[in-house]
Scaffold this active site. Structure first.
Site: not given
Length: 601
Positions: A284, A466, A517
């Site tokens: 969220v 990658n 975050g």
């Protein structure tokens, strides 16, 4: 004899210096510097003559194994150039690993992943130190397109070599099995007769999952080298990396203004295997309003505002603390229904004086591809609760209508459910961004005849992992811009301390950047880099803020054209009234201490 030799050497020296125009340029330098009378005369002479020196060229690459933010091995590539006849280290780049962090995985699977990761990094180090170092020697780091083309050809050659090895192994296996074919046929024939009835009773009607493309061992070397070359080119040109990327995308046409991508700040994470029921919401995230500067958006000083102080005095008693901090830099918790985390954040915002839908907005990373039960043909959104793809569309419509502060859904469906993507875009496209992330994990599969091979959506999350090259991102974002889709640059699970992702996002003109975050050093360093770029652009007066969020009305676009409307296309300024814009802000910042709100601590 010695006198003749001395005369000859003098003559050769004079010819050598005249051929390089040294006397003329020395005279020009002395005439130019004398009126200035610089305090550091030799320093100014060095600066004057440095512009006549040869452009730096690559002399070697150095690859080494380093650790990422979760202690797993990844690749660092260093660029060394010949600068004014001396070998000099220019820069380094650390590429993030594509490997996901498993949730409560079995030890056998974890050990297998660790072996595969170690083998991949070891192979990548060998490629960089041997083949790539020799291949790129004497090339200019500023020639990004040429170097990326060579890297792509090298990677294609390695892919073909792997296919040949696999083909030889298959032939050997076939020869070894031929001796026991009779018994195998008899046994298989008996089993096949017993299965048809069972198969029909559990027939799957949903589109099967597309096979995941295998990652070539060592592919990290391609992406790491391309990024390191871009950083070296920016350093040699004495420009920041984001401007160097912008110039590459715009064919060296310097942008007059630049915008910052809005951060998608992950606040909560819900583990699929936790005791709680909710499985649908992997992340969220909070999205700040477009009108605020990044410094205001991430300011931890909300308590200084009158409204913030008033609400801080009215804080309720704190509930029990959440479990722990995720590798994504956010809090991990569990909920029993879809609305609970949204109500939790809504209460937290109220406690610090913010209003969802005005002062900040929500985005949900559903990661629906991880929830499909292929036996039932349905998504397990809660423990024991399943929804078909069509039912998922209805559920999202109801959720967004109930919580209009949700302006982005990431991976709400599998990429294979294309019809449901179309239905959801028509139902919700004018209200929020519908973003594909899992469908865009492999950049090489995205490009199909100069098109984007993904379901109908508002935009995609691109990740630099990658064999992805800088030129690939430039090409892909150009295609997305042409199709009026937004670009989101996202960080993978195994993030490193390299902050180049932020420069890539700014230079490529991404609408959002998904960094995780406001915790863990490898993620916070990227937010700090974003703040530094904002300050630099503001100081140079080249910072431009975007208008309000603008969404695409897919339902209107999908209708047959009866006549030309008198309005502009949906994603332009002054768009049709059917496109809602997000309400104006009320002068508040999106604070870091929302993590410390009374409902979350």
């Amino acid at each position: 004899m010695e006198a003749d030799t001395d005369v000859r050497l003098r003559r050769e020296a004079a010819e050598y210096y005249r051929a390089h125009r040294v006397p003329q340029r020395m005279e020009e330098a002395l005439n130019a510097l004398f009126p200035l009378r610089p305090a550091d005369l030799y320093g100014e002479l060095a600066n004057y003559f440095s512009k006549f020196s040869r452009a730096p060229v690559v002399c070697k690459l150095a690859g080494r194994k380093v650790l990422d933010g979760v202690g797993q091995p990844t690749l660092e590539v260093e660029i060394y150039c010949t600068v004014k006849n001396y070998e000099k280290r220019i820069c380094s780049a650390i590429i993030s690993s594509h490997y996901q962090i498993p949730e409560n995985a079995f030890s056998e699977a974890t050990e297998a992943d660790e072996r595969e990761r170690n083998d991949s990094v070891t192979t990548a180090v060998e490629w960089v130190n041997e083949s790539l170092s020799a291949m790129l020697r004497d090339l200019k780091p500023t020639d990004q397109c040429e170097i990326d083309k060579m890297l792509g050809e090298y990677f294609s050659k390695k892919v073909e070599e792997k296919k040949e090895v696999e083909k030889e192994e298959e032939e050997e296996d076939t020869l070894s099995i031929t001796s026991c074919i009779p018994s195998a046929v008899a046994q298989s024939g008996q089993k096949k007769e017993a299965k048809p009835g069972k198969k029909s009773s559990t027939e799957i009607t949903i589109p099967p999952a597309e096979p995941s493309e295998s990652v070539l061992c060592g592919s990290l070397a391609i992406g790491g080298t391309s990024l390191a070359i871009a950083k070296a080119g920016a350093s040699i040109n004495h420009v920041p990396l984001y401007l160097h990327i912008a110039l590459l995308k715009r064919s060296q046409d310097s942008p007059k203004e630049m915008t910052l991508p809005l951060p998608m700040v992950t606040l909560l994470s819900y583990e699929k295997l936790s005791p709680a029921k909710l499985k649908l919401m992997k992340e969220v995230m909070l999205i700040p309003p477009v009108q605020l500067s990044l410094k205001q958006q991430l300011s931890p000083q909300l308590a200084d505002s009158k409204k913030g102080r008033a609400h801080n005095k009215e804080k309720k008693a704190s509930p029990p603390a959440l479990n722990r901090v995720s590798h994504l830099g956010c809090l991990i918790t569990g909920c029993d229904n879809l609305e609970q985390p949204l109500l939790l954040i809504q209460t937290a915002c109220n406690n610090i004086g913010l209003e969802l839908g005005t002062d900040m907005y929500l985005a949900i990373n559903c990661a629906a591809h991880e929830l499909m039960d292929y036996v039932k043909g349905k998504y397990e959104i809660l423990t024991g609760t399943f929804r078909s793809p069509d039912e998922m569309v209805d559920m999202y419509v109801e959720l967004v209508n109930k919580f209009p502060s949700i302006i982005a859904l990431v991976d709400p469906l599998r990429k294979e459910d294309r019809q449901q993507w179309n239905n959801m875009c028509c139902a919700l496209g004018s209200k929020c961004y519908l973003i594909a992330e899992d469908a865009a994990t492999n950049s090489s599969k995205l490009k199909t005849d100069h098109n984007i091979n993904i379901p109908m959506c508002s935009g995609v999350v691109l990740k630099y992992v990658n064999q992805t090259k800088v030129s690939d991102l430039i090409e892909l974002t150009g295609l997305l811009d042409g199709q009026r889709r937004i670009t989101i640059l996202g960080s993978p699970d195994g993030e490193s301390s390299d902050d180049s992702l932020v420069d890539l996002a700014v230079g490529l003109g991404a609408r959002f950047v998904k960094l995780g975050g406001l915790s863990r050093g490898e993620r916070v360093t990227k937010y700090n880099r974003l703040l530094a770029i904002e300050e630099e652009l503001a100081k140079n007066r080249t910072l431009r803020y975007d208008a309000d969020f603008e969404f695409t009305d897919f339902a209107e676009e999908s209708q047959p054209e009866k006549q030309q409307p008198e309005v502009l296309p949906p994603l332009q300024q002054d768009s049709a009234p059917s496109q809602p814009s997000v309400p104006a802000l009320q002068g508040h910042s999106m604070p870091a201490q929302l993590l410390e709100s009374s409902t979350l601590t």
